[in-house]
Design an enzyme around this catalytic site. Structure first.
Site, mmCIF file in Angstrom:
data_model
loop_
_atom_site.group_PDB
_atom_site.id
_atom_site.type_symbol
_atom_site.label_atom_id
_atom_site.label_comp_id
_atom_site.label_asym_id
_atom_site.label_seq_id
_atom_site.Cartn_x
_atom_site.Cartn_y
_atom_site.Cartn_z
ATOM 1 N N ASP A 17 0.460 -1.210 -0.125
ATOM 2 C CA ASP A 17 0.136 -0.315 -0.351
ATOM 3 C C ASP A 17 0.465 1.112 0.376
ATOM 4 O O ASP A 17 1.445 1.314 0.513
ATOM 5 C CB ASP A 17 -0.770 0.119 0.906
ATOM 6 C CG ASP A 17 -2.006 0.871 0.938
ATOM 7 O OD1 ASP A 17 -2.794 1.503 0.047
ATOM 8 O OD2 ASP A 17 -2.590 1.012 2.202
ATOM 9 N N ASN A 65 -10.389 -2.796 -6.601
ATOM 10 C CA ASN A 65 -9.809 -1.434 -7.675
ATOM 11 C C ASN A 65 -9.967 -1.252 -8.612
ATOM 12 O O ASN A 65 -9.355 -0.394 -9.160
ATOM 13 C CB ASN A 65 -8.023 -2.400 -7.800
ATOM 14 C CG ASN A 65 -7.440 -2.107 -6.118
ATOM 15 O OD1 ASN A 65 -6.468 -3.181 -6.012
ATOM 16 N ND2 ASN A 65 -7.643 -1.415 -5.614
HETATM 17 C C1 FPP Z 1 -1.868 0.280 -3.096
HETATM 18 O O1 FPP Z 1 -1.189 1.861 -3.201
HETATM 19 C C2 FPP Z 1 -0.936 -0.423 -4.474
HETATM 20 C C3 FPP Z 1 -2.044 -1.531 -5.698
HETATM 21 C C4 FPP Z 1 -4.121 -1.078 -5.452
HETATM 22 C C5 FPP Z 1 -1.315 -1.788 -6.174
HETATM 23 C C6 FPP Z 1 -0.353 -2.294 -6.639
HETATM 24 C C7 FPP Z 1 0.311 -3.594 -7.588
HETATM 25 C C8 FPP Z 1 1.519 -3.400 -8.192
HETATM 26 C C9 FPP Z 1 2.627 -2.823 -7.014
HETATM 27 C C10 FPP Z 1 1.924 -3.349 -9.351
HETATM 28 C C11 FPP Z 1 2.145 -5.438 -9.239
HETATM 29 C C12 FPP Z 1 1.700 -5.949 -10.385
HETATM 30 C C13 FPP Z 1 2.603 -7.446 -10.475
HETATM 31 C C14 FPP Z 1 1.534 -8.423 -11.506
HETATM 32 C C15 FPP Z 1 3.669 -7.857 -10.645
HETATM 33 P P1 FPP Z 1 -2.504 3.031 -3.888
HETATM 34 O O2 FPP Z 1 -2.600 3.294 -4.881
HETATM 35 O O3 FPP Z 1 -3.761 2.353 -2.665
HETATM 36 O O4 FPP Z 1 -1.302 4.129 -2.524
HETATM 37 P P2 FPP Z 1 -2.227 5.030 -1.629
HETATM 38 O O5 FPP Z 1 -3.293 4.536 -0.484
HETATM 39 O O6 FPP Z 1 -1.513 5.942 -1.662
HETATM 40 O O7 FPP Z 1 -3.041 5.693 -2.878
#
Ligand code: FPP
Length: 240
Positions: A17, A65
């Site tokens: 996260d 998501n």
């Molecule tokens: C959370 O940060 C992250 C995600 C929802 C996506 C995470 C996915 C990856 C890093 C890539 C994975 C892919 C593969 C298959 C290797 P957020 O966007 O919720 O952050 P925030 O809470 O600060 O907005």
């Protein structure tokens, strides 16, 4: 850090996260945070494998998501390609097997194909398992298992009395992880302290570790600190 291999978790689950906030802090678009997040995955997988961890499950995309802006969803769907394009050779070299949980058939065709290619290429690897939760939601998983169990009972394949914890576990998407099905340690970055529909059944007895760093800033050293914290805990499984 000197970690005792005997006290390491076998299965680590990670809620990655804080990509968006990492980017915002730098006046960058959110996707820059996701891109950096992919690099962090590579480092953490590399290090987990070196330490002898058996399974790493990462929460890459939840069923919730889809509610994000279209552009961001589109970008997230391209990340598996970005990840595997340059990391697959290293996964092969390290004998790491790629698996997923979640409904990947509903992903865009290209993403689905990329995942299938990663399974196929790594299917004979028998080292660490990199288990990627993609279009995954735990309540959906449990609901699906319940339906299948009800159907099996209705068809006379199982008796209602046969339904126990092991049977329910065997209907979950993690069933093929066998003795490593339930994570020993769950790490969530970014300071948020919730499960967000991640492995609700499997995390019943897991140790939780919340760290106040955004995922793109999470380093192998941070992982070792989490592992040491785990090693220092005394898991009692409800006993004394
Ligand atoms: C959370 O940060 C992250 C995600 C929802 C996506 C995470 C996915 C990856 C890093 C890539 C994975 C892919 C593969 C298959 C290797 P957020 O966007 O919720 O952050 P925030 O809470 O600060 O907005």
């Amino acid at each position: 850090m000197k970690l005792n291999p005997e006290t390491l978790p076998k299965h680590i689950a990670i809620i990655m996260d804080g990509n968006g906030r990492w980017a915002k802090k730098r006046f960058l678009p959110r996707i820059a945070g996701h891109n950096k997040g992919v690099e962090t995955i590579k480092e953490i997988v590399r290090h987990s494998n070196k330490l002898g961890i058996k399974v790493v499950t990462i929460y890459a995309f939840s069923t919730e998501n889809w509610g994000r802006p279209e552009d961001e969803v589109k970008h997230l769907m391209n990340l598996p390609k970005k990840f595997f394009d340059d990391y697959l050779p290293e996964l092969m070299e390290n004998n790491i097997k790629v698996q997923t949980i979640g409904d990947i058939k509903r992903l865009p065709k290209e993403t689905h194909n990329m995942m299938k290619e990663a399974f196929k290429k790594t299917e004979n690897n028998d080292g660490m398992i990199l288990n990627i939760a993609l279009n995954y939601g735990s309540q959906h998983e449990i609901t699906q298992a319940t339906r299948l169990i009800a159907q099996a009972a209705k068809d006379g394949d199982i008796a209602v009395e046969d339904i126990d914890i092991d049977l329910v576990s065997s209907y979950l998407e993690t069933a093929n992880l066998g003795e490593y099905q339930n994570p020993d340690l769950m790490i969530r970055t970014s300071g948020e302290q919730r499960l967000s529909n991640f492995l609700l059944w499997q995390l019943a007895y897991s140790e939780f570790y919340f760290v106040d760093k955004f995922w793109p800033d999470f380093t192998p050293e941070d992982l070792e600190i989490a592992l040491q914290s785990y090693a220092d805990r005394n898991r009692r499984y409800g006993k004394l």
